[in-house]
Design an enzyme around this catalytic site. Structure first.
Site, short mmCIF file in Angstrom:
data_model
loop_
_atom_site.label_atom_id
_atom_site.label_comp_id
_atom_site.label_asym_id
_atom_site.label_seq_id
_atom_site.Cartn_x
_atom_site.Cartn_y
_atom_site.Cartn_z
N ASP A 217 -22.80 -35.44 3.34
CA ASP A 217 -22.51 -36.86 3.49
C ASP A 217 -21.85 -37.75 2.45
O ASP A 217 -22.25 -38.31 1.72
CB ASP A 217 -23.89 -37.72 3.24
CG ASP A 217 -23.79 -39.19 3.70
OD1 ASP A 217 -23.67 -39.59 4.62
OD2 ASP A 217 -25.31 -39.29 4.65
N LYS B 114 -10.84 -46.28 -4.82
CA LYS B 114 -10.46 -45.86 -3.20
C LYS B 114 -9.55 -44.30 -3.42
O LYS B 114 -9.98 -43.17 -2.63
CB LYS B 114 -9.65 -46.50 -2.31
CG LYS B 114 -9.34 -46.29 -1.01
CD LYS B 114 -8.46 -45.45 -0.91
CE LYS B 114 -8.04 -45.39 0.68
NZ LYS B 114 -7.12 -44.68 0.92
N HIS C 230 4.47 -40.58 -1.00
CA HIS C 230 3.33 -40.87 -0.20
C HIS C 230 4.36 -41.00 1.97
O HIS C 230 4.17 -40.59 2.33
CB HIS C 230 3.26 -42.47 -0.01
CG HIS C 230 1.88 -42.72 1.14
ND1 HIS C 230 1.22 -42.57 0.85
CD2 HIS C 230 2.69 -44.18 2.21
CE1 HIS C 230 0.67 -42.52 2.35
NE2 HIS C 230 1.55 -43.34 2.68
N GLU D 65 -4.92 -38.36 5.71
CA GLU D 65 -4.23 -39.68 4.73
C GLU D 65 -3.13 -38.62 4.27
O GLU D 65 -3.47 -37.98 3.46
CB GLU D 65 -4.60 -40.23 3.79
CG GLU D 65 -3.87 -41.16 3.28
CD GLU D 65 -4.82 -42.02 1.90
OE1 GLU D 65 -3.48 -42.31 1.19
OE2 GLU D 65 -5.69 -42.59 2.75
#
Length: 444
Positions: free
Chosen positions: A302, A286, A399, A90
């Protein structure tokens, strides 16, 4: 010899028995366009030995799926400076974490502590005995199952781990005869999944022999059937807390147009919104996991287990909430994050994957608890960076600056075109349409 295929040629038996080359060929013949013929082998590792290791991590492998391995420098955690490895695709995540780390480096850095490090496993079974008999039978049962696994726990106990305790639970909401042994484990520097599952399955065999042989059981109490034995990825007893703190007058954000006191006020307000509103909380968390998962992936841990545990933890009081907290008291800003992190630094991919080994070397070969602290700091840094943008300049400014590079790649921009686009869009809104129009203008 190639296994038989169904008449429509889209189904196949024995795909796993094909060589990698045969799997690729079958996909090209049945699913992939010819233009993709060179893509799958193009991502094979140049080192043949590494490729052999990678192929054995999973099943039916036909290629590798590369992700960027980045580094966020200037992370000061508990007084030690780290260059934190991050694997993520990302745009802006590594840049944002790096910026937050540099910001807090001059304000005392990140502090972190492991609050608990126990993991859980469950043995579910049917039993014909009466629920009220559990208390009187538990001590003898614990002695028996422990004796059956002493040889399996000895090495883990030498490293400071082992079985920490056992609870016998009745689950009448499932069925009147449904029971569970909830077992607490310490697994030292390993994540411990294989160790936990091995012990639980041994407990299952010991439980069945106990039902058949225990002299304290009546005949109508000997019907016992083990249903399943498995670790739990819900790890509320394996928790780390990270925090940053400084006087408000030090909270200046250059170029934001917001003074320190107003920034702290708006920041605290944004964190509280995520604590109370699930719609915002999901996005808030998130963002935290952008930082955490990137380090989890880089170190061969994991991330699916971490994600599942984290979101269960966020809803532990019955409402899904943001994981971080902020308070501004007596002119002091305090921002913290508490989350479950069941990870390891030995065993599994942490040693087998060559890049996971590099990541652990970058971090100075940390213990599992040290790595928990670094991961939590990365999550807090990412959360701070996102909220700093949200309450000042807005999230899209930074972003989309990073996303500009992805758009230019999708439009096959040359290096000269990239430089021109970067100069043109500095301080402007970036969109796919705008970038395409700009390049079309350059190209005539």
């Amino acid at each position: 010899m190639r296994p038989p295929v169904a008449p429509n040629n889209k189904q196949i038996d024995g795909f796993s028995r094909l060589t990698k080359a045969e799997r690729r060929q079958w996909l090209l013949e049945n699913f992939l366009p010819a233009a993709q013929a060179g893509v799958l082998p193009a991502f094979d590792a140049a080192n043949v030995g590494w490729q052999g290791v990678l192929d054995k991590f999973s099943e039916n492998t036909v290629a590798n799926f590369p992700l960027p391995f980045g580094v966020a420098p200037n992370f000061v955690v508990n007084g030690r400076t780290y260059a934190v490895p991050m694997v993520i695709e990302e745009s802006s995540v590594v840049a944002a974490a790096s910026a937050a780390a540099k910001y807090w480096m001059t304000r005392g850095g990140f502090r972190a502590e492991v609050l608990a490090s126990e993991k859980l496993g469950q043995l579910h079974f049917r039993w014909s005995g009466r629920p009220e008999r559990r208390a009187s039978l538990l001590s003898g049962l614990c002695t028996r199952v422990s004796a059956q696994t002493d040889h399996l726990t000895a090495r883990m106990e030498e490293r400071g781990g082992g079985v920490r305790g056992l609870t016998w639970k009745h689950l009448p909401e499932v069925a009147p005869d449904c029971y569970q042994l909830l077992v607490r484990f310490g697994t030292a520097d390993s994540m411990g999944a294989n160790f936990i599952n091995t012990i639980l399955e041994a407990y299952g065999r010991a439980l069945e022999s106990w039902a058949a042989e225990c002299p304290e059981l009546a005949d109508d109490e000997r019907d016992l059937e083990v249903i399943m034995a498995i670790l739990s990825n819900h790890t509320p007893n394996c928790v780390v807390r990270a925090w940053v703190s400084c006087p408000i007058e030090q909270m200046n954000i250059p170029g934001s147009g917001v003074d320190a006191a107003d920034f702290a006020r708006r920041f605290q307000y944004a964190v509280e919104i995520a604590r109370q509103d699930p719609y915002r909380a999901v996005t808030h968390n998130k963002g935290i996991m952008n930082g955490v998962d990137a380090v989890v992936l880089a170190t061969g841990n994991d991330f699916r287990a971490i994600e599942a545990a984290t979101h269960a933890f966020a809803a532990q009081d019955g409402q899904y909430r943001g994981l971080s907290r902020c308070r501004v008291v007596d002119g002091h800003f305090h921002f913290e994050l508490t989350l479950p992190l069941a990870i390891g630094t030995v065993g599994g991919l942490t040693r087998l994957h060559p890049m996971a080994s590099v990541a652990l070397d970058l971090l100075g070969q940390p213990t599992a608890e040290e790595l928990m602290c670094v991961m939590a700091a990365a999550g807090l840094a990412q959360n701070f960076a996102a909220l700093r943008s949200l309450v000042t300049t807005g999230i899209q400014r930074g972003h989309m600056k990073m996303h500009l590079q992805n758009i230019l790649s999708s439009l096959a921009a040359t290096e000269a075109e990239r430089r021109a686009a970067e100069a043109f869009f500095a301080g402007q809104t970036v969109s796919h349409f705008g970038v395409r129009s700009f390049l079309e203008g350059l190209r005539g």
